[in-house]
Design an enzyme around this catalytic site. Structure first.
Site, short mmCIF file in Angstrom:
data_model
loop_
_atom_site.label_atom_id
_atom_site.label_comp_id
_atom_site.label_asym_id
_atom_site.label_seq_id
_atom_site.Cartn_x
_atom_site.Cartn_y
_atom_site.Cartn_z
N GLY A 169 0.82 -1.20 0.00
CA GLY A 169 0.00 0.00 0.00
C GLY A 169 0.86 1.25 0.00
N LEU A 170 0.30 2.31 0.58
CA LEU A 170 0.98 3.60 0.66
C LEU A 170 1.48 4.08 -0.70
CD1 LEU A 170 3.06 3.37 3.96
CD2 LEU A 170 0.98 4.64 3.53
N CYS A 171 0.61 3.95 -1.69
CA CYS A 171 1.03 4.48 -2.98
C CYS A 171 -0.10 5.31 -3.58
CB CYS A 171 1.49 3.38 -3.92
SG CYS A 171 0.46 1.94 -3.91
N GLY A 172 -0.72 6.10 -2.75
CA GLY A 172 -1.73 7.04 -3.23
C GLY A 172 -2.92 6.33 -3.83
N PHE A 185 -3.12 4.74 -6.50
CA PHE A 185 -2.71 3.77 -7.51
C PHE A 185 -3.66 2.58 -7.64
CE2 PHE A 185 -0.37 -0.13 -8.46
CZ PHE A 185 0.14 0.17 -9.70
#
Lengths: 134, 290
Positions: free
Chosen positions: B89-92, B94
């Site tokens: 995770g932690l990819c906006g 996406f």
């Protein structure tokens, strides 16, 4: 008549060679062939084998496991499924390929048995050519 | 009003968060470069493959004996959606953008009375799609153990998809992935891989090739590879997009953390001054009272 042509060897992951060459020996599915400059346009699938490239006084050899080659008057490109310089082909790599081909043959259906068989034999033949045993 | 100690702790924790997001951004930037290089290195192969297949397809296309991978099964009832997302995770936005596109597509098909099957690649998309489509998910490909995407990964997915196709499990397959446009823009894309469709690229140079073996045999041999190549290209694009998206998301997070630290610092200084003023007043009024 030009006596050299452009040669490209690409695999899905990277381009392995791109240079001017005089001749290329291609292990075609239906037999080996040599492509030189001004060859008639041809597309052929290739079997596992040794791809030999002659150019500028040196000879390059690659072990390829399949794919296809596109020959035209001024250029030859080989799109290999997997290709490594022949000197880097190791016993382990070959063994892995042979095992995979063997499994594919064992699970092959009646109609695809021949193809799988041929692939396995070609791989073993390629190993023999390189002095490796399968 | 929060007391001084609390504010100080808070500033400290936001500072730590900023350090982490900053580090993640830099890691993503390094990975992005590698992913972009991989995507670029794979392009010549994919382009050539498409050109050759396009030429072949154009010459064989019309005939009845054309392989099913090219002409389709003649039906359009069962659709397979291959949804590619990230493992982390932690990819906006996406993953959400891909999921949104895939969900809209699936709902449209279902509304039209088609059967939808789903194959997910990557954990994050699976989690999001599970709520609505768990019953139609047929398989999941886990790439979390894969450090560097190789053709072998794509090959395995393609093999799976093709064997299902041969088994008559679906008629049409579409892949969903994010096309890498730039670090700040990734475009969710749907592209149909079975039956294969090729852009007509052969227009400019129509060289007449000899084919060895026969055109149809070559086509039958190359089409599965074409599918694998397309999947591989999509995986690489997706990989680059993921890192791009993460990089910009983490850049934003770092900036937000910076703003927050500034605001908290001002608040901290104000309350500190207020406390000092208070103490002074107490001392002065105490002294006056004597």
């Amino acid at each position: 008549m030009a006596d050299t042509m452009q040669f490209d060897l690409v695999s899905p992951e990277k381009s392995l060679a791109s240079l001017q060459v005089t001749e290329v020996h291609i292990p075609g599915t239906e037999g080996d062939l040599t492509a030189m400059a001004d060859h008639a346009p041809l597309i052929t699938t290739i079997r596992p084998g040794i791809l030999k490239v002659l150019g500028g006084g040196e000879t390059l050899e690659f072990a390829v496991t399949g794919g296809f080659a596109e020959v035209s008057a001024g250029a030859t490109s080989v799109l290999a499924e997997q290709a490594v310089p022949a000197s880097e082909m190791t016993q382990e790599l070959l063994a892995a390929l042979v095992t995979e081909a063997g499994e594919a043959r064992d699970s092959a259906t009646e109609s695809s048995r021949d193809t799988a068989d041929k692939r396995l034999n070609d791989l073993i033949a390629m190993g023999a050519q390189l002095g490796l045993s399968a | 009003m929060p007391n001084l100690k609390d504010l100080k702790n808070r500033i400290g924790s936001v500072k730590n968060t900023r350090k982490i997001t900053k580090a993640m951004q830099m890691v993503a930037a390094a990975k992005l470069r590698r992913a972009q290089e991989a995507a670029e290195a794979g392009r010549p192969y994919a382009d050539r493959m498409n050109a050759v297949l396009g030429g072949l397809a154009a010459s064989v296309g019309g005939s009845d004996s054309a392989p099913k991978l090219l002409s389709g099964t003649g039906a359009d009832q069962v659709h397979l959606l291959v949804v590619m997302t990230s493992e982390r995770g932690l990819c906006g936005g996406f993953n959400s953008t891909i999921v949104k596109l895939a969900r809209a597509h699936a709902q449209k098909l279902q509304a039209a009375g088609k059967t939808v099957k789903m194959l997910t690649v990557g954990k994050k998309g699976r989690e999001q799609l599970k709520r609505d489509f768990e019953s139609v998910m047929i398989d999941h490909v886990d790439l979390s153990e894969v450090k560097k995407l190789g053709y072998a990964n794509a090959h395995d997915i393609a093999k799976d998809v093709l064997s299902r196709f041969d088994g008559g499990e679906f008629d049409v397959a579409t892949i969903f992935y994010n096309r890498f446009q730039s670090v700040i823009s990734q475009i969710p894309t749907a592209s149909q891989i079975i039956p294969a469709s090729f852009e007509d690229a052969s227009g400019e140079e129509a060289t007449l090739y000899d084919y060895e073996p026969e055109e149809e045999a070559i086509l039958a041999d190359l089409l599965p590879r074409g599918v694998a190549t397309q999947i591989f290209a999509a995986l690489l694009e997706n990989g680059a997009s993921e890192q791009g998206a993460r990089m910009s998301a983490m850049d934003n997070a770092t900036r937000n953390a910076g703003d927050m630290i500034d605001k908290l610092t001002i608040q901290y200084n104000r309350s500190r001054q207020a406390v000092i003023t208070n103490e002074l007043i107490e001392i002065i009024s105490g002294a006056e009272a004597l």
